[in-house]
Design a protein around this motif. Structure first.
Motif, PDB file in Angstrom:
ATOM      1  N   GLU A  39       0.816  -1.199   0.049  1.00 37.15           N
ATOM      2  CA  GLU A  39       0.178   0.044  -0.049  1.00 37.15           C
ATOM      3  C   GLU A  39       0.773   1.172   0.063  1.00 37.15           C
ATOM      4  O   GLU A  39       1.860   1.347   0.666  1.00 37.15           O
ATOM      5  CB  GLU A  39      -0.868   0.013   1.339  1.00 37.15           C
ATOM      6  CG  GLU A  39      -2.037  -0.924   1.132  1.00 37.15           C
ATOM      7  CD  GLU A  39      -2.771  -0.903   2.377  1.00 37.15           C
ATOM      8  OE1 GLU A  39      -3.974  -1.122   2.531  1.00 37.15           O
ATOM      9  OE2 GLU A  39      -2.455   0.000   3.322  1.00 37.15           O
ATOM     10  N   SER A  89       5.654  -5.379   2.016  1.00 38.28           N
ATOM     11  CA  SER A  89       6.260  -4.390   2.930  1.00 38.28           C
ATOM     12  C   SER A  89       6.622  -4.728   4.193  1.00 38.28           C
ATOM     13  O   SER A  89       6.466  -5.867   4.554  1.00 38.28           O
ATOM     14  CB  SER A  89       4.742  -3.582   3.203  1.00 38.28           C
ATOM     15  OG  SER A  89       5.199  -2.502   4.270  1.00 38.28           O
ATOM     16  N   ASP A 109       6.304  -3.219   7.019  1.00 38.24           N
ATOM     17  CA  ASP A 109       5.147  -3.119   7.809  1.00 38.24           C
ATOM     18  C   ASP A 109       4.245  -4.293   7.623  1.00 38.24           C
ATOM     19  O   ASP A 109       3.502  -4.615   6.836  1.00 38.24           O
ATOM     20  CB  ASP A 109       4.308  -1.930   7.548  1.00 38.24           C
ATOM     21  CG  ASP A 109       3.312  -1.321   8.436  1.00 38.24           C
ATOM     22  OD1 ASP A 109       2.184  -2.140   8.334  1.00 38.24           O
ATOM     23  OD2 ASP A 109       3.566  -0.536   9.121  1.00 38.24           O
ATOM     24  N   GLY A 110       4.007  -4.919   8.714  1.00 41.65           N
ATOM     25  CA  GLY A 110       3.265  -6.114   8.899  1.00 41.65           C
ATOM     26  C   GLY A 110       1.995  -5.936   8.517  1.00 41.65           C
ATOM     27  O   GLY A 110       1.294  -6.694   7.691  1.00 41.65           O
ATOM     28  N   ASP A 111       1.283  -4.828   9.010  1.00 39.68           N
ATOM     29  CA  ASP A 111      -0.122  -4.596   8.746  1.00 39.68           C
ATOM     30  C   ASP A 111      -0.237  -4.280   7.243  1.00 39.68           C
ATOM     31  O   ASP A 111      -1.216  -4.694   6.533  1.00 39.68           O
ATOM     32  CB  ASP A 111      -0.652  -3.618   9.402  1.00 39.68           C
ATOM     33  CG  ASP A 111      -0.867  -3.989  10.732  1.00 39.68           C
ATOM     34  OD1 ASP A 111      -1.046  -5.117  11.113  1.00 39.68           O
ATOM     35  OD2 ASP A 111      -0.715  -3.023  11.687  1.00 39.68           O
ATOM     36  N   ASN A 112       0.505  -3.597   6.600  1.00 38.14           N
ATOM     37  CA  ASN A 112       0.476  -3.101   5.258  1.00 38.14           C
ATOM     38  C   ASN A 112       0.758  -4.318   4.494  1.00 38.14           C
ATOM     39  O   ASN A 112      -0.146  -4.679   3.387  1.00 38.14           O
ATOM     40  CB  ASN A 112       1.711  -2.186   4.813  1.00 38.14           C
ATOM     41  CG  ASN A 112       1.371  -1.474   3.439  1.00 38.14           C
ATOM     42  OD1 ASN A 112       1.377  -2.600   2.408  1.00 38.14           O
ATOM     43  ND2 ASN A 112       2.075  -0.347   3.284  1.00 38.14           N
ATOM     44  N   ASN A 113       1.579  -5.105   4.875  1.00 37.02           N
ATOM     45  CA  ASN A 113       1.920  -6.500   3.995  1.00 37.02           C
ATOM     46  C   ASN A 113       0.695  -7.446   4.020  1.00 37.02           C
ATOM     47  O   ASN A 113       0.210  -8.011   2.927  1.00 37.02           O
ATOM     48  CB  ASN A 113       3.262  -7.165   4.615  1.00 37.02           C
ATOM     49  CG  ASN A 113       3.752  -8.344   3.896  1.00 37.02           C
ATOM     50  OD1 ASN A 113       3.716  -8.340   2.772  1.00 37.02           O
ATOM     51  ND2 ASN A 113       4.058  -9.457   4.502  1.00 37.02           N
ATOM     52  N   ARG A 114       0.164  -7.467   5.170  1.00 36.58           N
ATOM     53  CA  ARG A 114      -1.113  -8.497   5.242  1.00 36.58           C
ATOM     54  C   ARG A 114      -2.494  -8.049   4.241  1.00 36.58           C
ATOM     55  O   ARG A 114      -2.721  -8.632   3.726  1.00 36.58           O
ATOM     56  CB  ARG A 114      -1.613  -8.478   6.834  1.00 36.58           C
ATOM     57  CG  ARG A 114      -2.676  -9.392   7.028  1.00 36.58           C
ATOM     58  CD  ARG A 114      -3.227  -9.257   8.269  1.00 36.58           C
ATOM     59  NE  ARG A 114      -3.252  -7.767   9.027  1.00 36.58           N
ATOM     60  CZ  ARG A 114      -4.365  -7.061   8.733  1.00 36.58           C
ATOM     61  NH1 ARG A 114      -5.395  -7.356   7.956  1.00 36.58           N
ATOM     62  NH2 ARG A 114      -4.476  -5.760   9.305  1.00 36.58           N
ATOM     63  N   ARG A 115      -2.539  -6.425   4.406  1.00 37.40           N
ATOM     64  CA  ARG A 115      -3.749  -6.097   3.925  1.00 37.40           C
ATOM     65  C   ARG A 115      -3.154  -6.031   2.321  1.00 37.40           C
ATOM     66  O   ARG A 115      -4.377  -6.617   1.489  1.00 37.40           O
ATOM     67  CB  ARG A 115      -3.690  -4.534   4.068  1.00 37.40           C
ATOM     68  CG  ARG A 115      -4.120  -4.175   5.613  1.00 37.40           C
ATOM     69  CD  ARG A 115      -4.676  -2.770   5.757  1.00 37.40           C
ATOM     70  NE  ARG A 115      -3.499  -2.142   5.528  1.00 37.40           N
ATOM     71  CZ  ARG A 115      -2.962  -1.484   6.455  1.00 37.40           C
ATOM     72  NH1 ARG A 115      -3.074  -1.848   7.767  1.00 37.40           N
ATOM     73  NH2 ARG A 115      -1.962  -0.457   6.232  1.00 37.40           N
ATOM     74  N   THR A 116      -2.158  -5.877   1.817  1.00 42.49           N
ATOM     75  CA  THR A 116      -1.896  -6.060   0.498  1.00 42.49           C
ATOM     76  C   THR A 116      -2.139  -7.628   0.047  1.00 42.49           C
ATOM     77  O   THR A 116      -2.490  -7.766  -1.146  1.00 42.49           O
ATOM     78  CB  THR A 116      -0.636  -5.499   0.154  1.00 42.49           C
ATOM     79  OG1 THR A 116      -0.170  -4.278   0.503  1.00 42.49           O
ATOM     80  CG2 THR A 116      -0.188  -5.571  -1.437  1.00 42.49           C
ATOM     81  N   GLU A 152      -4.227  -9.595   1.144  1.00 42.15           N
ATOM     82  CA  GLU A 152      -5.569  -9.874   1.318  1.00 42.15           C
ATOM     83  C   GLU A 152      -6.157  -9.279   0.050  1.00 42.15           C
ATOM     84  O   GLU A 152      -6.886  -9.872  -0.701  1.00 42.15           O
ATOM     85  CB  GLU A 152      -6.364  -9.455   2.551  1.00 42.15           C
ATOM     86  CG  GLU A 152      -5.995 -10.242   3.706  1.00 42.15           C
ATOM     87  CD  GLU A 152      -6.530  -9.528   4.860  1.00 42.15           C
ATOM     88  OE1 GLU A 152      -6.743  -8.150   4.816  1.00 42.15           O
ATOM     89  OE2 GLU A 152      -6.164  -9.859   6.033  1.00 42.15           O
TER      90      GLU A 152
END
Length: 401
Positions: free
Chosen positions: A18, A44, A46-53, A55
């Protein structure tokens, strides 16, 4: 070509989470022709960014990896018919070589964003790895995927312009007119950081595009140049503007102008080539038209479209729809991905222009020449001579000067 030619090439992506514009462009382009499938990624730090991307790309959680090292190791351990076959590297410049080398060593083909490295010395060892691996390596010089760029190249090659006399290429942008890097803009921050981008800013970021386009279409090779770089935004560490005079080994003169502080400009890449019998004019913002002005006779306008008259086969091969329905940036990059996929599926050896080369896709040799261009520009700018000889990239002997 064997039965494996029928499958979609499985690829993974490093970077492109993201907020990273180019990652989504790569994913859209790779999906366009249905010849590739994104199966994993490390998008990424960034763990949250990586996860959202992950998904949003509809990937299973187990194929979204915390870092690229984990991704390469885990994918290599999967069954051959499940693991990725190619890595798309869309990170900032400082990671290009390390990821590419490791991917090749692990057995994966590589499609890498440009420039190939931060400097020529960093890029040269990659040539040895590509040669030793026997794998494919492509470089994402997107503008070389446009059909009418290939039309222009073929017209020059066939002698429609006669001997080339002058080449003018420009790439003005205005988005870095202020110190955007100090506002938290990540795209501006890494591009203006020497540790991440390399020793040149605008010339490395977009000047390599202009240089590659000029040489690709003209068939000429810059032999010497005179460069001036500027930093207009106070406090910026890398050049945001530059002007170059150049000469080619084949006898033409030329100019190359780039800027990221040209107020009001967005992506105004433009190429003009003048020969003894005619001239060509192409603008990236209007990529579906190519203007040809012969010395004698009316001006001609070539239009993109699979039904348009006068187009060469190399242009038609890169078009998908009839004229009047514009094709653009995504489709240009999709042409590079499509050629990568077909080469990976093919049993044929690499193209004649070097180890790992893919027909129709900018190669590592092109990447090394782009790095040599940056190094020559920096040498010219900091030197006192009028003309600086182009540095020849030689993977076996180091950078010749």
């Amino acid at each position: 070509m064997n039965d494996s030619s029928k499958h979609r090439v499985r690829y993974g992506m490093v970077g492109g989470g993201e907020g990273a514009f180019i990652g989504q462009v790569h994913r859209m382009a790779a999906a366009l022709d249905g010849e590739l499938e994104l199966v994993c990624g490390s998008f990424s730090r960034d763990g949250d960014n990586n996860r959202r991307t992950g998904e949003r790309c509809s990937l299973p959680a187990k194929r979204v990896y915390a870092d690229w090292q984990e991704m390469l190791e885990a994918e290599a351990a999967l069954p051959a018919d499940e693991r990725m076959e190619m890595v798309a590297v869309v990170t900032p410049n400082h990671l290009h070589v390390e990821i590419s080398q490791t991917a090749l060593d692990t057995g994966f083909h590589v499609f890498c964003e440009k420039p190939v490295a931060r400097d020529l010395a960093e890029a040269l060892p990659l040539a040895e790895r590509v040669a030793a691996s026997g794998l494919r390596f492509g470089l994402a010089h997107t503008y070389l995927g446009y059909p009418l760029v290939w039309q222009a190249r073929e017209m020059v090659r066939r002698g429609r312009l006669g001997a080339i006399r002058k080449i003018h290429v420009e790439y003005p942008q205005g988005w870095l007119g202020t110190r955007l890097e100090s506002t938290g803009n990540r795209q501006a921050a890494w591009r203006t950081d020497p540790a991440l981008s390399g020793a040149s800013g605008a010339m490395g970021d977009i000047g390599t595009h202009a240089f590659g386009l000029a040489e690709f279409v003209s068939g000429h090779h810059v032999s010497e140049l005179c460069a001036s770089l500027s930093i207009h935004a106070e406090g910026r560490r890398l050049d945001d503007d530059g002007d170059i005079l150049f000469r080619t080994a084949e006898g033409a003169s030329g100019t190359l102008i780039v800027s990221q502080v040209a107020t009001g400009e967005d992506n105004g890449l433009k190429l003009r080539i003048y020969g003894e019998h005619g001239a060509l004019d192409w603008l990236q913002k209007d990529p579906n038209h190519l203007r040809f002005t012969p010395l004698s006779g009316p001006q001609q306008l070539f239009r993109a479209g699979i039904d348009q008259p006068g187009l060469e086969t190399v242009a038609l091969d890169r078009l998908r729809i009839p004229g009047g329905h514009p094709e653009g940036y995504i489709e240009a990059m999709a042409n590079l991905y499509r050629d990568m996929a077909r080469a990976i599926r093919s049993d044929e050896s690499a193209a004649a222009d070097g180890p790992g080369a893919v027909p129709g896709v900018p190669s590592l040799a092109d990447g090394l020449r782009g790095m040599a261009f940056i190094e020559t520009v920096l040498k010219s700018h900091s030197g006192t001579t009028k003309w600086t000889r182009f540095i020849t990239p030689d993977a076996s002997q180091g950078a010749q000067r």
